[in-house]
Design a protein around this motif. Structure first.
Motif, PDB file in Angstrom:
ATOM      1  N   SER A  52      17.380 140.418   3.130  1.00  0.00           N
ATOM      2  CA  SER A  52      17.266 141.645   3.922  1.00  0.00           C
ATOM      3  C   SER A  52      16.349 141.436   5.123  1.00  0.00           C
ATOM      4  CB  SER A  52      16.732 142.778   3.046  1.00  0.00           C
ATOM      5  OG  SER A  52      17.636 143.071   2.002  1.00  0.00           O
ATOM      6  N   ARG A  65      14.015 144.696   1.340  1.00  0.00           N
ATOM      7  CA  ARG A  65      14.163 144.556  -0.107  1.00  0.00           C
ATOM      8  C   ARG A  65      13.894 143.135  -0.582  1.00  0.00           C
ATOM      9  NH1 ARG A  65      18.986 144.660  -1.674  1.00  0.00           N
ATOM     10  NH2 ARG A  65      20.110 144.846   0.295  1.00  0.00           N
ATOM     11  N   ASP A  66      14.301 142.150   0.200  1.00  0.00           N
ATOM     12  CA  ASP A  66      14.186 140.754  -0.220  1.00  0.00           C
ATOM     13  C   ASP A  66      14.297 139.871   1.021  1.00  0.00           C
ATOM     14  OD1 ASP A  66      16.920 140.822   0.436  1.00  0.00           O
ATOM     15  OD2 ASP A  66      17.505 141.139  -1.653  1.00  0.00           O
ATOM     16  N   GLN A  67      14.307 138.561   0.815  1.00  0.00           N
ATOM     17  CA  GLN A  67      14.349 137.650   1.955  1.00  0.00           C
ATOM     18  C   GLN A  67      15.645 137.776   2.737  1.00  0.00           C
ATOM     19  OE1 GLN A  67      11.762 135.776   3.129  1.00  0.00           O
ATOM     20  NE2 GLN A  67      13.171 135.607   4.870  1.00  0.00           N
ATOM     21  N   GLN A 115       6.192 149.687  -0.394  1.00  0.00           N
ATOM     22  CA  GLN A 115       7.630 149.492  -0.175  1.00  0.00           C
ATOM     23  C   GLN A 115       8.124 150.137   1.120  1.00  0.00           C
ATOM     24  OE1 GLN A 115      10.166 150.409  -3.539  1.00  0.00           O
ATOM     25  NE2 GLN A 115       8.598 149.776  -4.990  1.00  0.00           N
TER      26      GLN A 115
END
Length: 242
Positions: free
Chosen positions: A126, A122-124, A117
């Motif tokens: 982001s 965090r995600d797409q 991490q």
């Protein structure tokens, strides 16, 4: 039509004059006090003061003396660890900003997140936001470097693209832009301390940046010029001259 992504902002009321005045004040301080007094120790003190202020803004209860003695809570230790590698990241920020951002987050989160991490969005959504920040850092612009630093800071702080440490990373990148773009090559201004000194305005203007559209961005830009002036006042050069 201008292809400068920040041309619209520099044309808003008060922005250009505010940044010109702040830059003049920084230049005078660095010229008058920096030439004969600058040392690696002064830079180290500035970085430590910045790490402390950034940590407090992130919720740390540690005192500056704690960091100077190698102590402090986890947030303070994370900020201090990041400050130790910050200047070595300046070349990458100018050429490979996505890699630089990932490295800074990986360092800040080294003791609190699993390895898979660290340095990762965090995600797409982001990832897309980080890409836009990278594009801003690479885009040709006539805007003051101080303004670019302010916008990158606000974008990272409000979008929170990483799983943790977004505020600490955002303030570190802000300082790094000033180094990489020659405003403060030896990192003697303490912008983090400027934000801490103006904490209510800092927090309210970040909210305005996030939620207020063009007016919110304008308000943040004007605030940040004031915060940089306060950061110059917090420089170890000012204190040693006192």
């Amino acid at each position: 039509m201008s292809t400068d992504p920040l041309a619209w902002l520099t044309q808003l009321e008060g922005v250009s004059s505010a940044y010109a005045a702040t830059r003049d004040g920084i230049d005078v301080m660095l010229r008058d006090r920096g030439l004969r007094r600058t040392s690696p120790e002064t830079t180290a003190e500035s970085l430590m003061r910045g790490a402390h202020a950034s940590a407090v803004l992130e919720g740390s209860a540690s005192e500056l003396a704690d960091l100077a003695e190698g102590r402090g809570d986890q947030v303070a230790q994370d900020a201090l660890r990041l400050s130790a590698v910050l200047l070595s990241t300046a070349p990458a920020l100018s050429t490979s900003p996505l890699q630089a951002l990932a490295r800074l987050h990986a360092v800040a989160s080294a003791t609190s997140l699993p390895e898979d991490q660290r340095g990762r969005p965090r995600d797409q959504a982001s990832a897309d936001r980080l890409r836009r920040v990278s594009e801003l850092l690479l885009a040709p612009t006539e805007a003051p470097a101080l303004l670019v630093a302010a916008l990158v800071h606000a974008d990272l702080a409000t979008a929170a693209p990483f799983p943790s440490h977004n505020g600490i990373v955002a303030r570190a990148v802000e300082r790094l832009v000033l180094v990489a773009r020659g405003v403060d090559a030896k990192s003697l201004v303490v912008p983090e301390a400027g934000h801490l000194a103006l904490r209510p305005q800092y927090e309210s203007n970040l909210r305005a940046y996030r939620d207020g559209g063009e007016r919110g961005v304008h308000a943040w830009a004007l605030y940040a010029a004031e915060a940089y002036a306060a950061g110059a006042e917090a420089s170890p050069l000012r204190r040693s001259a006192g």
